[in-house]
Design a protein around this motif. Structure first.
Motif, PDB file in Angstrom:
ATOM      1  N   HIS A  16       3.293  29.526 -87.120  1.00  0.00           N
ATOM      2  CA  HIS A  16       2.471  30.351 -86.217  1.00  0.00           C
ATOM      3  C   HIS A  16       1.064  29.784 -86.211  1.00  0.00           C
ATOM      4  O   HIS A  16       0.200  30.181 -87.004  1.00  0.00           O
ATOM      5  CB  HIS A  16       2.490  31.819 -86.663  1.00  0.00           C
ATOM      6  CG  HIS A  16       1.867  32.745 -85.664  1.00  0.00           C
ATOM      7  ND1 HIS A  16       2.336  34.022 -85.434  1.00  0.00           N
ATOM      8  CD2 HIS A  16       0.820  32.570 -84.819  1.00  0.00           C
ATOM      9  CE1 HIS A  16       1.594  34.597 -84.491  1.00  0.00           C
ATOM     10  NE2 HIS A  16       0.644  33.727 -84.116  1.00  0.00           N
ATOM     11  N   HIS A  18      -1.724  28.157 -83.246  1.00  0.00           N
ATOM     12  CA  HIS A  18      -2.085  27.797 -81.872  1.00  0.00           C
ATOM     13  C   HIS A  18      -2.975  26.572 -81.949  1.00  0.00           C
ATOM     14  O   HIS A  18      -4.041  26.629 -82.571  1.00  0.00           O
ATOM     15  CB  HIS A  18      -2.828  28.954 -81.195  1.00  0.00           C
ATOM     16  CG  HIS A  18      -2.047  30.230 -81.190  1.00  0.00           C
ATOM     17  ND1 HIS A  18      -1.264  30.606 -80.119  1.00  0.00           N
ATOM     18  CD2 HIS A  18      -1.901  31.208 -82.122  1.00  0.00           C
ATOM     19  CE1 HIS A  18      -0.688  31.767 -80.392  1.00  0.00           C
ATOM     20  NE2 HIS A  18      -1.052  32.159 -81.603  1.00  0.00           N
ATOM     21  N   HIS A 205       5.107  36.639 -79.374  1.00  0.00           N
ATOM     22  CA  HIS A 205       4.225  37.482 -80.162  1.00  0.00           C
ATOM     23  C   HIS A 205       4.637  38.937 -79.896  1.00  0.00           C
ATOM     24  O   HIS A 205       4.818  39.331 -78.739  1.00  0.00           O
ATOM     25  CB  HIS A 205       2.774  37.296 -79.728  1.00  0.00           C
ATOM     26  CG  HIS A 205       2.115  36.067 -80.288  1.00  0.00           C
ATOM     27  ND1 HIS A 205       2.683  34.834 -80.239  1.00  0.00           N
ATOM     28  CD2 HIS A 205       0.913  35.909 -80.925  1.00  0.00           C
ATOM     29  CE1 HIS A 205       1.860  33.951 -80.822  1.00  0.00           C
ATOM     30  NE2 HIS A 205       0.780  34.579 -81.239  1.00  0.00           N
ATOM     31  N   HIS A 229       4.061  37.348 -85.544  1.00  0.00           N
ATOM     32  CA  HIS A 229       3.368  38.473 -86.193  1.00  0.00           C
ATOM     33  C   HIS A 229       4.416  39.460 -86.738  1.00  0.00           C
ATOM     34  O   HIS A 229       4.747  39.417 -87.890  1.00  0.00           O
ATOM     35  CB  HIS A 229       2.378  39.192 -85.274  1.00  0.00           C
ATOM     36  CG  HIS A 229       1.143  38.404 -85.002  1.00  0.00           C
ATOM     37  ND1 HIS A 229       0.239  38.070 -85.978  1.00  0.00           N
ATOM     38  CD2 HIS A 229       0.671  37.867 -83.856  1.00  0.00           C
ATOM     39  CE1 HIS A 229      -0.754  37.370 -85.440  1.00  0.00           C
ATOM     40  NE2 HIS A 229      -0.511  37.218 -84.159  1.00  0.00           N
ATOM     41  N   ASP A 286      -2.409  31.164 -87.782  1.00  0.00           N
ATOM     42  CA  ASP A 286      -2.666  31.648 -86.419  1.00  0.00           C
ATOM     43  C   ASP A 286      -3.724  30.810 -85.687  1.00  0.00           C
ATOM     44  O   ASP A 286      -3.376  29.913 -84.931  1.00  0.00           O
ATOM     45  CB  ASP A 286      -3.037  33.133 -86.433  1.00  0.00           C
ATOM     46  CG  ASP A 286      -2.737  33.857 -85.109  1.00  0.00           C
ATOM     47  OD1 ASP A 286      -2.157  33.239 -84.203  1.00  0.00           O
ATOM     48  OD2 ASP A 286      -3.087  35.053 -84.987  1.00  0.00           O
TER      49      ASP A 286
HETATM   50 ZN    ZN Z   1      -0.705  33.890 -82.618  1.00  0.00          ZN
END
Ligand code: ZN
Ligand code: ADE
Length: 335
Positions: A16, A18, A205, A229, A286
């Motif tokens: 996870h 980005h 997500h 998440h 994240d």
């Molecule tokens: Zn995310």
């Protein structure tokens, strides 16, 4: 604690992350200058330091997303995307990440006139280099932005299908990101059905700022095999039981959840609840450049907060690797 050496040495998978969320303020400013991209006339953008300072005071997901989408406007050329991803892979190697499944947001770039092909070419170059020079395997997950009009997400899917990227190894899967609460999963059922026909991996997500019902609806209506998440699952015991039964992986990001005020304190992360329910989950960063911690630091914070046992860590890492979207041979190498 005494387990820190073990945690630092653990072979990690990042599931996870980005890539646009790894844009450090210093690189943001240098790319803005190189590409003559004007930053807002706002004291927050006076320097990398003032910007980083603002990042410590996000009030919610949308407050973060404002800075996140603004920041990535400095990414223009293929080389910019390669530079961004390569910088991240070097940090990941330092953190003993062996395999990374990385999200990217083409619509945030095509909306500014940067083509899908430019983005993918830059990311692909960095992936090749990471695999050759750092021995990290990399897979990319293309994401639609849930706050944009549906026809724009359909147009991205048209492009991805036209290029054949979901079946030729360029991309490993398809996901969905951005502001969650106003955009429930049902809205995207047709798009997911189109993409599902390729046989690619599907995720979204869910349960980041919205309740557990968004997780259930994502599983039932979008056919996803993974939940990014999944924070809100902790409030629904029946859901936890079915996640455990189906071995559905949750890519938990506890540091992010605190940074965006989805939970008040790190102690409120549902680590113990997931372990006790036998739910498979991984620990992830994240948007580390925005939240201030890469994955190793998140692992250490989990340990400092929850005092897990060696058996707990073994179970977490084993589950994450087993549910990874890499080959069985690669899983065996990592474990
Ligand atoms: Zn995310
Ligand atoms: N895009 C980047 N980070 C995100 C997050 N944590 N939630 C939703 N969309 C995102």
């Amino acid at each position: 604690s005494s387990l820190h050496d073990l945690i630092e040495a653990l072979p990690k998978v990042e599931q996870h992350l980005h890539i646009e969320g790894t844009l450090e303020p210093e690189l943001l400013f240098s790319l803005a200058a190189k590409n003559s991209v004007a930053l807002p006339d706002d004291p927050v953008y006076a320097s990398p330091e003032t910007l980083r300072d603002r990042y410590q005071r996000f009030t919610c997901l949308d407050d973060f997303l404002h800075y996140y989408y603004l920041g990535m406007s400095v990414l223009v050329t293929e080389a910019d995307f390669e530079t961004l991803a390569w910088a991240y892979f070097q940090k990941a190697a330092r953190d003993k990440v062996r395999h990374a499944e990385v999200f990217f947001d083409p619509q945030a770039h095509t909306a500014r006139g940067v083509s899908y092909d430019t983005v993918v070419a830059g990311l692909a170059a960095a992936k090749k280099r990471a695999q050759a020079e750092l021995a990290i395997t990399v897979e990319y997950i293309v994401c639609i932005l849930r706050h944009l009009p549906l026809p724009e997400s359909d147009a991205l899917v048209d492009t991805v299908l036209d290029r054949g990227h979901l079946t030729d190894g360029t991309l490993v899967g398809f996901g969905m990101v951005s502001s969650e609460k106003p955009f429930p999963p049902e809205l995207f059922a047709d798009i997911y059905a189109r993409v599902a026909r390729t046989g690619t991996h599907l995720t979204t997500h869910a349960g980041e700022e919205a309740p557990a019902s968004f997780i259930t609806a994502s599983l039932e209506r979008l056919g996803v095999e993974r939940i990014d998440h999944g924070l809100a699952a902790a409030e629904d015991p029946a859901l936890l039981a079915s996640l455990a039964r189906n071995r559905t992986l949750l890519t938990l990001c506890p540091w992010s959840n605190v940074a965006l005020k989805n939970i008040p304190r790190f102690e409120d992360a549902p680590i113990r609840a997931f372990l006790d329910a036998g739910v498979r989950f991984s620990v992830n960063s994240d948007d580390p450049a925005y939240f201030g911690a890469y994955v190793q630091e998140v692992y250490c914070r989990v340990q400092d907060t929850f005092g897990l046992s060696v058996a707990d860590w073994d179970w977490i890492v084993r589950g994450a690797v087993e549910e990874s979207w890499c080959s069985d041979e690669r899983k065996a190498e990592i474990l």
